[in-house]
Design a protein around this motif. Structure first.
Motif, PDB file in Angstrom:
ATOM      1  N   ALA A   1       0.802  -1.260  -0.167  1.00  0.00           N
ATOM      2  CA  ALA A   1      -0.042   0.064  -0.028  1.00  0.00           C
ATOM      3  C   ALA A   1       0.809   1.249  -0.142  1.00  0.00           C
ATOM      4  CB  ALA A   1      -0.997  -0.112   1.184  1.00  0.00           C
ATOM      5  N   THR A   2       0.204   2.403   0.003  1.00  0.00           N
ATOM      6  CA  THR A   2       0.933   3.645  -0.244  1.00  0.00           C
ATOM      7  C   THR A   2       1.772   3.764   1.135  1.00  0.00           C
ATOM      8  OG1 THR A   2      -0.820   4.638  -1.473  1.00  0.00           O
ATOM      9  CG2 THR A   2       0.572   6.309  -0.247  1.00  0.00           C
ATOM     10  N   GLY A   3       2.915   4.233   1.209  1.00  0.00           N
ATOM     11  CA  GLY A   3       3.726   4.488   2.070  1.00  0.00           C
ATOM     12  C   GLY A   3       4.820   3.050   2.399  1.00  0.00           C
ATOM     13  N   GLY A   4       4.550   2.114   1.645  1.00  0.00           N
ATOM     14  CA  GLY A   4       5.287   0.974   1.742  1.00  0.00           C
ATOM     15  C   GLY A   4       4.662   0.011   2.705  1.00  0.00           C
ATOM     16  N   GLU A   5       3.690   0.105   3.220  1.00  0.00           N
ATOM     17  CA  GLU A   5       3.189  -1.019   3.888  1.00  0.00           C
ATOM     18  C   GLU A   5       2.623  -2.539   3.326  1.00  0.00           C
ATOM     19  OE1 GLU A   5      -0.725  -1.608   6.887  1.00  0.00           O
ATOM     20  OE2 GLU A   5      -0.141   0.343   5.915  1.00  0.00           O
ATOM     21  N   VAL A   6       3.193  -3.565   3.905  1.00  0.00           N
ATOM     22  CA  VAL A   6       2.725  -4.764   3.100  1.00  0.00           C
ATOM     23  C   VAL A   6       1.453  -5.162   3.571  1.00  0.00           C
ATOM     24  CG1 VAL A   6       3.581  -7.235   3.029  1.00  0.00           C
ATOM     25  CG2 VAL A   6       5.276  -5.277   2.849  1.00  0.00           C
ATOM     26  N   VAL A   7       0.545  -5.282   2.678  1.00  0.00           N
ATOM     27  CA  VAL A   7      -0.880  -5.793   3.209  1.00  0.00           C
ATOM     28  C   VAL A   7      -1.131  -6.960   2.949  1.00  0.00           C
ATOM     29  CG1 VAL A   7      -1.988  -3.333   3.133  1.00  0.00           C
ATOM     30  CG2 VAL A   7      -1.879  -4.799   0.988  1.00  0.00           C
ATOM     31  N   ALA A   8      -0.377  -7.779   2.093  1.00  0.00           N
ATOM     32  CA  ALA A   8      -0.608  -9.173   1.729  1.00  0.00           C
ATOM     33  C   ALA A   8       0.806  -9.729   1.276  1.00  0.00           C
ATOM     34  CB  ALA A   8      -1.713  -9.346   0.991  1.00  0.00           C
ATOM     35  N   GLU A   9       1.114 -11.024   1.494  1.00  0.00           N
ATOM     36  CA  GLU A   9       2.168 -11.348   1.042  1.00  0.00           C
ATOM     37  C   GLU A   9       1.851 -13.063   0.627  1.00  0.00           C
ATOM     38  OE1 GLU A   9       6.277 -10.819   2.416  1.00  0.00           O
ATOM     39  OE2 GLU A   9       6.146 -12.807   3.405  1.00  0.00           O
ATOM     40  N   GLU A  10       2.279 -13.777  -0.114  1.00  0.00           N
ATOM     41  CA  GLU A  10       2.368 -15.001  -0.747  1.00  0.00           C
ATOM     42  C   GLU A  10       3.714 -15.642  -1.207  1.00  0.00           C
ATOM     43  OE1 GLU A  10       0.353 -17.152  -4.690  1.00  0.00           O
ATOM     44  OE2 GLU A  10      -1.113 -16.011  -3.386  1.00  0.00           O
ATOM     45  N   VAL A  11       3.944 -16.627  -0.753  1.00  0.00           N
ATOM     46  CA  VAL A  11       5.245 -17.328  -1.039  1.00  0.00           C
ATOM     47  C   VAL A  11       5.133 -18.569  -1.876  1.00  0.00           C
ATOM     48  CG1 VAL A  11       7.173 -18.381  -0.120  1.00  0.00           C
ATOM     49  CG2 VAL A  11       6.300 -16.733   1.206  1.00  0.00           C
ATOM     50  N   ASN A  12       5.605 -18.716  -3.024  1.00  0.00           N
ATOM     51  CA  ASN A  12       5.265 -19.537  -4.085  1.00  0.00           C
ATOM     52  C   ASN A  12       6.405 -20.861  -3.615  1.00  0.00           C
ATOM     53  OD1 ASN A  12       3.340 -18.585  -5.256  1.00  0.00           O
ATOM     54  ND2 ASN A  12       4.800 -17.486  -6.738  1.00  0.00           N
ATOM     55  N   GLU A  13       5.841 -21.874  -4.075  1.00  0.00           N
ATOM     56  CA  GLU A  13       7.262 -23.198  -3.976  1.00  0.00           C
ATOM     57  C   GLU A  13       8.136 -22.880  -4.639  1.00  0.00           C
ATOM     58  OE1 GLU A  13       6.731 -26.389  -2.040  1.00  0.00           O
ATOM     59  OE2 GLU A  13       4.527 -26.653  -2.323  1.00  0.00           O
ATOM     60  N   GLY A  14       9.281 -23.339  -4.227  1.00  0.00           N
ATOM     61  CA  GLY A  14      10.646 -22.921  -4.783  1.00  0.00           C
ATOM     62  C   GLY A  14      11.009 -24.508  -5.657  1.00  0.00           C
ATOM     63  N   THR A  15      12.132 -24.771  -5.876  1.00  0.00           N
ATOM     64  CA  THR A  15      12.541 -25.918  -6.784  1.00  0.00           C
ATOM     65  C   THR A  15      13.467 -26.579  -5.697  1.00  0.00           C
ATOM     66  OG1 THR A  15      14.556 -24.655  -7.326  1.00  0.00           O
ATOM     67  CG2 THR A  15      12.522 -24.425  -8.715  1.00  0.00           C
ATOM     68  N   LEU A  16      13.757 -27.903  -6.313  1.00  0.00           N
ATOM     69  CA  LEU A  16      14.480 -28.977  -5.602  1.00  0.00           C
ATOM     70  C   LEU A  16      15.213 -29.574  -6.468  1.00  0.00           C
ATOM     71  CD1 LEU A  16      14.744 -30.103  -2.584  1.00  0.00           C
ATOM     72  CD2 LEU A  16      12.726 -31.600  -3.344  1.00  0.00           C
ATOM     73  N   GLN A  17      16.436 -29.915  -6.453  1.00  0.00           N
ATOM     74  CA  GLN A  17      16.961 -30.911  -7.351  1.00  0.00           C
ATOM     75  C   GLN A  17      18.314 -31.506  -6.518  1.00  0.00           C
ATOM     76  OE1 GLN A  17      18.496 -27.849 -10.350  1.00  0.00           O
ATOM     77  NE2 GLN A  17      20.459 -27.628  -9.390  1.00  0.00           N
ATOM     78  N   LEU A  18      18.482 -32.624  -7.141  1.00  0.00           N
ATOM     79  CA  LEU A  18      19.489 -33.582  -6.736  1.00  0.00           C
ATOM     80  C   LEU A  18      20.496 -33.515  -7.800  1.00  0.00           C
ATOM     81  CD1 LEU A  18      20.561 -35.856  -5.012  1.00  0.00           C
ATOM     82  CD2 LEU A  18      19.373 -37.506  -6.620  1.00  0.00           C
ATOM     83  N   GLU A  19      21.841 -33.313  -7.546  1.00  0.00           N
ATOM     84  CA  GLU A  19      23.083 -33.510  -8.453  1.00  0.00           C
ATOM     85  C   GLU A  19      23.899 -34.268  -8.144  1.00  0.00           C
ATOM     86  OE1 GLU A  19      23.400 -28.906 -10.091  1.00  0.00           O
ATOM     87  OE2 GLU A  19      24.825 -29.558  -8.719  1.00  0.00           O
ATOM     88  N   THR A  20      24.424 -35.289  -8.916  1.00  0.00           N
ATOM     89  CA  THR A  20      25.867 -36.242  -8.765  1.00  0.00           C
ATOM     90  C   THR A  20      26.517 -36.303  -9.935  1.00  0.00           C
ATOM     91  OG1 THR A  20      25.930 -38.405  -7.718  1.00  0.00           O
ATOM     92  CG2 THR A  20      24.402 -38.341  -9.552  1.00  0.00           C
ATOM     93  N   THR A  21      27.615 -36.798  -9.912  1.00  0.00           N
ATOM     94  CA  THR A  21      28.619 -36.919 -10.742  1.00  0.00           C
ATOM     95  C   THR A  21      29.227 -38.300 -10.928  1.00  0.00           C
ATOM     96  OG1 THR A  21      29.208 -34.645 -10.530  1.00  0.00           O
ATOM     97  CG2 THR A  21      31.034 -35.815 -11.603  1.00  0.00           C
TER      98      THR A  21
END
Length: 176
Positions: free
Chosen positions: A48-68
């Motif tokens: 909102a005006t003045g920089g006030e956070v009125v709502a927040e949503e976090v999306n799923e990230g990523t997951l990975q497996l690495e091997t050589t």
């Protein structure tokens, strides 16, 4: 404890994102190259005006497996479906592994916790060095399943939820 030596296996994902019915061992893993990592998802904010956070949503990230893999075999490359043997040589046709694959990481020690991910996308990166020889870096980008819930057997409780990233399991015997 789950650190130290491990075994990595993969196989084609089954119908409705079911875990693979048969697995292929990737072979000899280079020391200290197997890691499961996660990255945060995007954060969306309504400000909102003045920089006030009125709502927040976090999306799923990523997951990975690495091997050589050290000195990957033609059998491994065939299982990855990136080429085929012809005239006594292996002809690499692509570095893109098409389709969905399940991946399983089994730690060395009995009682340690491993993971099984029913759905992932594999990328391959071959390399060669005078000090390392032939190597193949495998990256399994793990996806959340979208499978249909299993119907409960007669007399059992609700259907099994098939909408997940991976499962954790306890090893019953040590790797040799």
């Amino acid at each position: 404890m789950a650190w130290s030596k491990c075994k990595v296996e993969f196989g084609p994902t089954g119908e409705n994102d079911a875990f693979a019915s048969s697995l292929t061992n990737v072979g000899t893993i280079k020391n200290q190259t197997t890691a499961l990592t996660a990255e945060d998802g995007d954060t969306l904010q309504a400000i909102a005006t003045g920089g006030e956070v009125v709502a927040e949503e976090v999306n799923e990230g990523t997951l990975q497996l690495e091997t050589t893999i050290i000195e990957p075999t033609n059998e491994l490359l065939t299982a990855l479906n990136i080429g085929k043997t012809a005239d006594g040589e292996f002809h690499v046709k692509t570095h893109v592994v098409a389709g969905d694959y399940s991946v399983k990481v089994t730690p060395k020690n009995a009682g340690a916790v491993g993971i099984k991910a029913p759905v992932s996308h594999i990328s391959v990166a071959p390399s060669f060095g005078e000090d390392t020889g032939n190597e193949l870096k495998l990256t399994f980008k793990i996806s959340k399943t979208t499978g249909v819930p299993e119907t409960p057997a007669e007399g059992n409780n609700p259907a099994v939820d098939n909408n997940y990233w991976y499962s954790r399991f306890t090893t019953t015997s040590a790797l040799s």
